[in-house]
Design a protein around this motif. Structure first.
Motif, PDB file in Angstrom:
ATOM      1  N   ASP A  83       0.805  -1.218   0.000  1.00 36.26           N
ATOM      2  CA  ASP A  83       0.000   0.000   0.000  1.00 36.26           C
ATOM      3  C   ASP A  83       0.836   1.266   0.000  1.00 36.26           C
ATOM      4  N   LEU A  84       2.079   1.176   0.474  1.00 33.51           N
ATOM      5  CA  LEU A  84       2.918   2.368   0.579  1.00 33.51           C
ATOM      6  C   LEU A  84       4.113   2.254  -0.352  1.00 33.51           C
ATOM      7  N   SER A  85       3.904   2.595  -1.608  1.00 35.78           N
ATOM      8  CA  SER A  85       4.995   2.644  -2.570  1.00 35.78           C
ATOM      9  C   SER A  85       5.820   3.911  -2.321  1.00 35.78           C
ATOM     10  N   PRO A  86       6.983   4.043  -2.949  1.00 35.21           N
ATOM     11  CA  PRO A  86       7.748   5.289  -2.790  1.00 35.21           C
ATOM     12  C   PRO A  86       6.947   6.531  -3.174  1.00 35.21           C
ATOM     13  N   GLU A  87       6.219   6.474  -4.290  1.00 38.11           N
ATOM     14  CA  GLU A  87       5.403   7.624  -4.679  1.00 38.11           C
ATOM     15  C   GLU A  87       4.284   7.883  -3.686  1.00 38.11           C
ATOM     16  N   ALA A  88       3.668   6.804  -3.170  1.00 40.26           N
ATOM     17  CA  ALA A  88       2.583   6.981  -2.210  1.00 40.26           C
ATOM     18  C   ALA A  88       3.096   7.642  -0.935  1.00 40.26           C
ATOM     19  N   LEU A  89       4.293   7.257  -0.483  1.00 37.74           N
ATOM     20  CA  LEU A  89       4.872   7.872   0.710  1.00 37.74           C
ATOM     21  C   LEU A  89       5.112   9.360   0.468  1.00 37.74           C
ATOM     22  N   ALA A  90       5.731   9.702  -0.642  1.00 35.67           N
ATOM     23  CA  ALA A  90       6.004  11.106  -0.937  1.00 35.67           C
ATOM     24  C   ALA A  90       4.707  11.899  -1.059  1.00 35.67           C
ATOM     25  N   ASP A  91       3.715  11.323  -1.729  1.00 38.66           N
ATOM     26  CA  ASP A  91       2.439  12.025  -1.919  1.00 38.66           C
ATOM     27  C   ASP A  91       1.721  12.236  -0.597  1.00 38.66           C
ATOM     28  N   ARG A  92       1.700  11.210   0.242  1.00 38.23           N
ATOM     29  CA  ARG A  92       1.008  11.318   1.526  1.00 38.23           C
ATOM     30  C   ARG A  92       1.631  12.392   2.413  1.00 38.23           C
ATOM     31  N   VAL A  93       2.952  12.414   2.456  1.00 43.33           N
ATOM     32  CA  VAL A  93       3.629  13.407   3.296  1.00 43.33           C
ATOM     33  C   VAL A  93       3.388  14.816   2.751  1.00 43.33           C
ATOM     34  N   ALA A  94       3.521  14.973   1.450  1.00 46.03           N
ATOM     35  CA  ALA A  94       3.313  16.297   0.858  1.00 46.03           C
ATOM     36  C   ALA A  94       1.884  16.773   1.098  1.00 46.03           C
ATOM     37  N   GLU A  95       0.917  15.888   0.928  1.00 50.63           N
ATOM     38  CA  GLU A  95      -0.493  16.262   1.121  1.00 50.63           C
ATOM     39  C   GLU A  95      -0.772  16.633   2.578  1.00 50.63           C
ATOM     40  N   LYS A  96      -0.255  15.856   3.502  1.00 52.97           N
ATOM     41  CA  LYS A  96      -0.512  16.097   4.923  1.00 52.97           C
ATOM     42  C   LYS A  96       0.101  17.419   5.382  1.00 52.97           C
ATOM     43  N   LEU A  97       1.352  17.658   5.046  1.00 51.10           N
ATOM     44  CA  LEU A  97       2.022  18.865   5.518  1.00 51.10           C
ATOM     45  C   LEU A  97       1.512  20.109   4.794  1.00 51.10           C
ATOM     46  N   THR A  98       1.193  19.966   3.525  1.00 53.52           N
ATOM     47  CA  THR A  98       0.612  21.103   2.807  1.00 53.52           C
ATOM     48  C   THR A  98      -0.739  21.470   3.403  1.00 53.52           C
ATOM     49  N   GLY A  99      -1.512  20.461   3.806  1.00 57.98           N
ATOM     50  CA  GLY A  99      -2.816  20.716   4.403  1.00 57.98           C
ATOM     51  C   GLY A  99      -2.739  21.499   5.704  1.00 57.98           C
ATOM     52  N   LEU A 100      -1.618  21.377   6.420  1.00 58.38           N
ATOM     53  CA  LEU A 100      -1.450  22.129   7.670  1.00 58.38           C
ATOM     54  C   LEU A 100      -1.284  23.622   7.428  1.00 58.38           C
ATOM     55  N   ALA A 101      -0.578  23.967   6.360  1.00 58.67           N
ATOM     56  CA  ALA A 101      -0.259  25.379   6.094  1.00 58.67           C
ATOM     57  C   ALA A 101      -0.165  25.588   4.589  1.00 58.67           C
TER      58      ALA A 101
END
Length: 423
Positions: A115-133
């Motif tokens: 479920d957590l490919s390299p792209e999925a990891l990068a996308d999830r982190v970018a989405e989560k942190l961008t959502g904060l600010a």
């Protein structure tokens, strides 16, 4: 259980009918009976006992609940299913921020490698942190062959054996509004979403938990999430080095030589020493960003676990002031951190006849001093940032099996230390 169980601390011995128990029950109240020493481990162990009784909702009540003890209770009370609910005794806002960041970190690490490919990891982190600010965060990614075009040979080399492409994520948190503001800290995380060992293939017993090999990426991302949630006012760049280390006709091989952007050539003598290869790219990127301080985190070596066990993370650095800051931060948040030896001469501990260095020694576990030798390899790429470079070898970030202090899975140990360093 639909209701919250009240949990109180007491110095009294358990009632006689509970014998030598450290936890006793009366109605909807559980009492943790404390001894004199190491209260944190006592409280965390008691939380594990409550979990073993099926208690999943706890209300911390009464006197004695310092923020640190509440956090240790939470660490013991959480499970791999992330199903615990806690009502805090006090300092609720701070503790809830930590709880949310730690649970996101644990969720990432505990995900299946499918479920957590390299792209999925990068996308999830970018989405989560961008959502904060959203107005303060920008990110970009180099994926697959774009890595090679950009010169990120380590991430590309390690990840090319997988059908799912490797990724370098660069995320820029800049609350200043000034595009030219200096980068105060760069965080670099090892994001190996699954590590088979490559052609230096791991045995099954050593491979089964290797979904946790992106624990460094999750830890630095979780720390930045916590710091942003708490109002971080410094510019910070995050670099996640994401890949799957698999065996295929396209995988990198023993005897290959990678030549990095700075001209350093590296002979591959162990494809299971891949973390340092991807981190080298991240460290070079952090230096290109001009960061005043560079911090990397990785589940890097078994040698560090042999040295400090799973109660501490291992710390390395060539800058005594920076290492002092890290140790002080760990003490303030009550996380285990221990400095291990690193000197310039460790850069020459993995010699190669064919390249500037090898990525390890062709010996089991990298030979004597394996953790220091790995740190020495990284120091070649760390540069000399103004406020120093720090390397965290995360021995304590994952529990292979449930024990008296931890459920099986990610622990989040190291996140609070890094978040404190960002402040």
């Amino acid at each position: 259980m639909s209701n919250f169980m009240k949990v109180v601390l007491t110095q009294d011995s358990a009632p006689a009918h509970w014998g030598e128990a450290t936890v006793s029950f009366e109605g909807d109240t559980a009492r943790i009976h404390l001894g004199e020493d190491d209260l944190a481990r006592q409280v965390q162990g008691a939380a594990r006992k409550l979990t073993g009784q099926g208690v999943r909702r706890a209300e911390l009540s009464g006197e004695g609940w310092t923020p640190a003890l509440q956090w240790h209770f939470a660490n013991g009370f959480q499970t791999a299913k992330l199903d615990a609910e806690i009502r805090w005794a006090d300092e609720a806002e701070q503790l809830e921020r930590q709880w949310q960041s730690a649970n996101w970190l644990r969720e990432l690490v505990n995900m299946t490698p499918e479920d957590l490919s390299p792209e999925a990891l990068a996308d999830r982190v970018a989405e989560k942190l961008t959502g904060l600010a959203p107005d303060k965060v920008k990110s970009k990614q180099w994926v697959g062959e774009a890595l090679l075009t950009a010169g990120w040979v380590g991430i590309h080399g390690v990840g090319r054996g997988s059908e799912r492409p490797p990724v370098l994520l660069e995320l820029d948190y800049n609350p200043t509004g000034d595009a030219h503001a200096p980068v105060e800290v760069a965080l670099v995380g090892k994001g190996i979403t699954f590590d088979s060992g490559g052609y230096s293939l791991k045995p099954s017993a050593s491979m089964v938990a290797m979904k946790c090999d992106m624990g460094g990426a999750a830890t630095v991302a979780g720390a930045l999430h916590l710091a942003i949630s708490a109002g971080l006012d410094k510019r910070v760049k995050l670099f996640l080095c994401c890949a799957e280390n698999l065996v295929s006709g396209h995988a990198y091989k023993l005897g290959d030589i990678l030549t990095y952007k700075d001209g350093t050539s590296v002979e591959i003598v162990n494809t299971d020493a891949e973390g340092r290869l991807v981190l080298a790219d991240g460290l070079l990127a952090a230096n290109e960003a001009g960061a005043k301080r560079i911090i990397d985190a990785a589940t890097l070596t078994g040698a560090a676990m042999v040295a400090v066990g799973d109660d501490y993370n291992a710390l390395f650095g060539l800058h005594d002031g920076a290492c002092g800051d890290a140790l002080a931060a760990a003490e303030e948040v009550d996380e285990g951190l221990w400095r291990l030896p690193l000197a310039k001469f460790h850069q020459s501990k993995c010699p190669s006849a064919f390249a500037d260095t090898a990525n390890s020694k062709a010996q089991k576990g990298g030979g004597f001093g394996g953790a220091s030798n790995a740190a020495g390899f990284l120091s070649r790429f760390a540069g000399e940032p103004e406020q120093g470079w720090l390397h965290f070898d995360l021995s304590a970030c994952y529990s292979d099996s449930a024990n008296g202090l931890w459920a099986e899975g990610a622990t989040s140990v190291g996140m609070l230390t890094l978040a404190r360093l960002l402040k």
